[in-house]
Design an enzyme around this catalytic site. Structure first.
Site, PDB file in Angstrom:
ATOM      1  N   GLU A 139      17.707 -45.519   6.730  1.00  0.00           N
ATOM      2  CA  GLU A 139      17.023 -45.171   7.890  1.00  0.00           C
ATOM      3  C   GLU A 139      15.693 -45.399   8.116  1.00  0.00           C
ATOM      4  O   GLU A 139      15.106 -45.123   7.134  1.00  0.00           O
ATOM      5  CB  GLU A 139      17.258 -43.612   7.910  1.00  0.00           C
ATOM      6  CG  GLU A 139      16.709 -42.966   9.280  1.00  0.00           C
ATOM      7  CD  GLU A 139      17.162 -41.533   9.424  1.00  0.00           C
ATOM      8  OE1 GLU A 139      17.569 -40.919   8.571  1.00  0.00           O
ATOM      9  OE2 GLU A 139      16.568 -40.959  10.552  1.00  0.00           O
ATOM     10  N   ARG A 167      22.807 -40.256  -7.250  1.00  0.00           N
ATOM     11  CA  ARG A 167      21.514 -40.906  -6.757  1.00  0.00           C
ATOM     12  C   ARG A 167      20.520 -41.123  -8.150  1.00  0.00           C
ATOM     13  O   ARG A 167      21.060 -40.398  -9.074  1.00  0.00           O
ATOM     14  CB  ARG A 167      20.818 -40.118  -5.464  1.00  0.00           C
ATOM     15  CG  ARG A 167      20.662 -38.714  -6.153  1.00  0.00           C
ATOM     16  CD  ARG A 167      20.053 -37.939  -4.850  1.00  0.00           C
ATOM     17  NE  ARG A 167      19.100 -38.282  -3.988  1.00  0.00           N
ATOM     18  CZ  ARG A 167      19.097 -38.757  -2.906  1.00  0.00           C
ATOM     19  NH1 ARG A 167      20.285 -38.515  -2.160  1.00  0.00           N
ATOM     20  NH2 ARG A 167      17.976 -39.249  -2.159  1.00  0.00           N
ATOM     21  N   LYS A 197      12.054 -39.283   1.275  1.00  0.00           N
ATOM     22  CA  LYS A 197      11.296 -39.786   2.090  1.00  0.00           C
ATOM     23  C   LYS A 197      10.383 -38.846   2.957  1.00  0.00           C
ATOM     24  O   LYS A 197       9.286 -38.956   3.051  1.00  0.00           O
ATOM     25  CB  LYS A 197      11.872 -40.667   2.990  1.00  0.00           C
ATOM     26  CG  LYS A 197      12.318 -42.118   2.530  1.00  0.00           C
ATOM     27  CD  LYS A 197      12.893 -43.067   3.600  1.00  0.00           C
ATOM     28  CE  LYS A 197      14.655 -42.569   3.380  1.00  0.00           C
ATOM     29  NZ  LYS A 197      15.183 -43.368   4.535  1.00  0.00           N
TER      30      LYS A 197
HETATM   31  P1  ATP Z   1      15.719 -40.066   1.341  1.00  0.00           P
HETATM   32  O1  ATP Z   1      16.474 -38.548   0.934  1.00  0.00           O
HETATM   33  O2  ATP Z   1      15.008 -40.346   0.263  1.00  0.00           O
HETATM   34  O3  ATP Z   1      15.170 -39.957   2.746  1.00  0.00           O
HETATM   35  P2  ATP Z   1      18.135 -41.184   2.232  1.00  0.00           P
HETATM   36  O4  ATP Z   1      19.628 -40.947   1.276  1.00  0.00           O
HETATM   37  O5  ATP Z   1      17.881 -40.121   3.394  1.00  0.00           O
HETATM   38  O6  ATP Z   1      16.955 -40.962   1.209  1.00  0.00           O
HETATM   39  P3  ATP Z   1      18.459 -43.450   3.449  1.00  0.00           P
HETATM   40  O7  ATP Z   1      17.541 -44.351   4.177  1.00  0.00           O
HETATM   41  O8  ATP Z   1      19.461 -42.926   4.438  1.00  0.00           O
HETATM   42  O9  ATP Z   1      17.595 -42.433   2.670  1.00  0.00           O
HETATM   43  O10 ATP Z   1      19.327 -44.250   2.496  1.00  0.00           O
HETATM   44  C1  ATP Z   1      19.746 -45.516   2.414  1.00  0.00           C
HETATM   45  C2  ATP Z   1      20.566 -45.869   1.189  1.00  0.00           C
HETATM   46  O11 ATP Z   1      20.010 -45.765  -0.109  1.00  0.00           O
HETATM   47  C3  ATP Z   1      21.712 -44.813   1.382  1.00  0.00           C
HETATM   48  O12 ATP Z   1      22.925 -45.427   1.110  1.00  0.00           O
HETATM   49  C4  ATP Z   1      21.355 -43.793   0.059  1.00  0.00           C
HETATM   50  O13 ATP Z   1      22.566 -43.273  -0.385  1.00  0.00           O
HETATM   51  C5  ATP Z   1      20.693 -44.875  -0.807  1.00  0.00           C
HETATM   52  N1  ATP Z   1      19.538 -43.982  -1.381  1.00  0.00           N
HETATM   53  C6  ATP Z   1      18.717 -43.164  -1.040  1.00  0.00           C
HETATM   54  N2  ATP Z   1      18.194 -42.442  -2.057  1.00  0.00           N
HETATM   55  C7  ATP Z   1      18.598 -43.008  -3.291  1.00  0.00           C
HETATM   56  C8  ATP Z   1      18.618 -42.405  -4.573  1.00  0.00           C
HETATM   57  N3  ATP Z   1      17.465 -41.571  -5.055  1.00  0.00           N
HETATM   58  N4  ATP Z   1      19.182 -42.992  -5.586  1.00  0.00           N
HETATM   59  C9  ATP Z   1      20.130 -44.065  -5.220  1.00  0.00           C
HETATM   60  N5  ATP Z   1      20.373 -44.394  -4.089  1.00  0.00           N
HETATM   61  C10 ATP Z   1      19.909 -43.707  -2.812  1.00  0.00           C
HETATM   62 MG    MG Z   2      18.927 -40.346   5.183  1.00  0.00          MG
END
Ligand code: ATP
Ligand code: MG
Length: 549
Positions: A33, A258, A268
């Protein structure tokens, strides 16, 4: 040398699916995102998705999951593209979920026509209250049994802007007493007037993640949709949307743990707060766990990839020690960087028996483990700088560095012996006076006597001023939800020191990396280095020495 990812449960699923003919080709996607910069956790997902497809000659899309206009921004889109490329990956297609808004809308109409979705007038709070909990079933909305015509009309009116934000939502009609709360008539569309970075003001209704994501995956014919464990309970809804929206292709959602890392925040939202509150310089502050921060700190793509492969893919959450990441950058830089001399906290040494005005050039090998990096010439003259901590007037036992009456080796140069300490009126040491022994020149084969200490140094006249930035973890503790994370910030995460480097480093370019003898690996800061001043970020020390104070 980079290693390959070893076997893991996701790879086994892929092997099986190719074997049984369920899929002829693997298609994965990385779906960030664009609401912030990518971090090391995303790198884990990037490496997993791209390398999995690559290994089986498949494809990977980069897809921006941009269904929430309020938090998204073009700056983030650009940084994400840059970071994925920098990590060494090439996407097959670049897509935006927002390009599918029309199709998502059409599929929602299909759901309404099938009696599988309805417009609900309850407020988001009321909906939440009526959802029930793990032990109690939810209560049905009084709007649940609106007829198809009315739902179609209302949904169209939602789209054309006839209602205020939050006044109505579209909900999937599933099961208010499902043991899985995600299945209790989840909201799939909401009204929000916000300018979208891609579609501008074209839409005032936006699809929710749980509705949009499976449709995005299916449109792109993704075979294996890999996400983190929090989405395990959403899988039944993912499958419901694919089925009820009558998508042609049926992606399989697979969840993995994760990445969590010691002393590191990885959400983020929290990272954005650090930027907004000016606790760090920007998203690319070298203390940030963002890809941009790691790059500016001096991490290499190869080190990050190796780390991601090593931590592996598992089904249960755990926390990886940050020292593991540090291990991989040391491994990468050990033989690829020149080993040079820099003095962080200078102390002047005058070599009283060395001719005034004379400079000689000494031969130095750049990396004793990698002869390919060649040699350089280092100037030596009567006045030099050594490290303050390499001299003690009254040393304890087993101190083998310089002290009055003791002799040490200057790396690549001569033995020097300390004879006199010069102080100011208040007793502060101004400089020390030494003599050198011409016979002891490095490389001359001299072995009449031995010394225990070897010091690094720079010739004062030729020394190039440099700023050194030394880092410690930004967070005092691991990421925990029960504590206010702003209270966990390490107040001593950065130390700035003005010192010197040897002249061979003078023309270093942004992002050039060096090993500074006895101090660790450093990167030329790309943002604050100017024509007149080199700024070095310490990537890691030579050995792991971190402990929480
Ligand atoms: P955040 O909570 O940091 O905002 P998010 O999962 O909301 O992370 P996205 O932009 O939706 O962020 O993530 C893109 C991809 O990266 C998704 O498929 C998510 O599962 C993966 N991802 C995000 N954080 C991690 C992590 N700490 N370890 C492994 N994969 C991750
Ligand atoms: Mg997200």
């Amino acid at each position: 040398m980079e290693t390959k990812t070893s076997s893991n449960f996701i790879k086994n699923i892929v092997i099986e699916d190719l074997h049984t003919g369920k899929h002829k080709e693997i298609i994965t996607r990385f779906p960030p995102e664009p609401n912030g910069y990518l971090h090391i956790g995303h790198a884990k997902s990037i490496v997993l998705n791209f390398e999995l497809a690559d290994e089986f000659k498949g494809k990977t899309n980069l897809r921006f999951d941009d269904t929430n206009p309020v938090k998204e921004d073009t700056e983030y889109v650009e940084s994400i593209e840059e970071d994925v490329k920098w990590l060494g990956f090439d996407w097959e297609n670049l897509y935006f979920a927002s390009d599918y808004f029309e199709e998502m809308y059409e599929r929602a109409i299909l759901l309404i026509k099938k009696g599988k979705a309805y417009v609900c007038d309850l407020s988001p709070e009321e909906i939440k209250q009526m959802r029930g909990n793990l032990t109690e079933p939810g209560k049905e909305s009084p709007y649940r049994n609106r007829n198809t015509e009315e739902n179609l009309d209302l949904f169209e009116m939602m789209r054309s802007g006839e209602f205020g934000d939050g006044q109505k939502v579209l909900r999937a009609k599933i099961d208010m007493s499902s043991p899985n709360i995600n299945m209790r008539d989840p909201i799939i569309y909401r009204i929000a007037r916000a300018t979208h970075h891609n579609t501008g003001d074209k839409w005032c209704i936006y699809p929710m993640y749980d509705y949009a994501h499976p449709i995005e995956d299916a449109i792109e014919a993704i075979t294996h949709s890999i996400c983190t464990l929090e989405f395990e309970d959403h899988r039944p809804l993912y499958d419901w949307v694919i089925r009820e929206c009558e998508m042609e292709s049926q992606p399989q959602q697979i969840e993995f743990a994760r990445l969590n890392m010691t002393n590191t925040v990885m959400s983020k939202r929290k990272l954005k707060l650090l930027v907004d509150e000016k606790i760090v310089d920007a998203w690319d502050d070298p203390r940030m766990p963002t890809i941009a921060g790691l790059r500016r700190r001096g991490y290499t793509p190869a080190a990050i990839r190796s780390f991601c492969r090593e931590i592996g893919v598992a089904k249960n959450n755990s926390t990886v020690d940050i020292q593991m990441l540090e291990y991989f950058i040391r491994e990468d830089l050990k033989t690829s960087t020149s080993n040079v001399m820099g003095v962080l906290r200078p102390l002047k040494v005058v070599i009283t028996n060395y001719p005034e005005g004379q400079t000689e050039m000494l031969d130095a090998e750049n990396n004793s483990e990698n002869p390919e990096l060649g040699n350089r010439q280092i100037p030596f003259s009567r006045e030099i700088y050594i490290e303050q901590e390499d001299f003690m007037e009254n040393p304890p036992n087993k101190y083998f560095r310089l002290f009055p009456g003791n002799e040490v080796r200057l790396k690549f140069a001569y033995f020097i012996k300390c004879n006199e300490v010069i102080k100011d009126e208040s007793g502060n040491i101004l400089e020390i006076h030494c003599t050198y022994d011409e016979e002891t020149k490095s490389g001359s084969g001299f072995n009449a006597r031995k010394v225990k200490g070897t010091l690094h140094w720079v010739a004062a006249k030729h020394a190039v001023p440099a700023e050194y930035r030394l880092y410690e973890p930004l967070m005092l503790e691991d990421e925990k939800s029960d504590k206010n994370f702003l209270d966990q910030i390490n107040p001593n995460s950065m130390e700035i020191i003005q010192g010197y480097v040897e002249p061979a480093v003078k023309d270093a370019k942004p992002q050039d990396k060096f090993q500074f003898m006895r101090h660790g690996y450093f990167n030329v800061d790309p943002k604050n280095t100017t024509k007149d001043k080199l700024v070095f970020n310490r990537i890691v020390s030579l050995k792991s020495s971190f402990e929480i104070k």
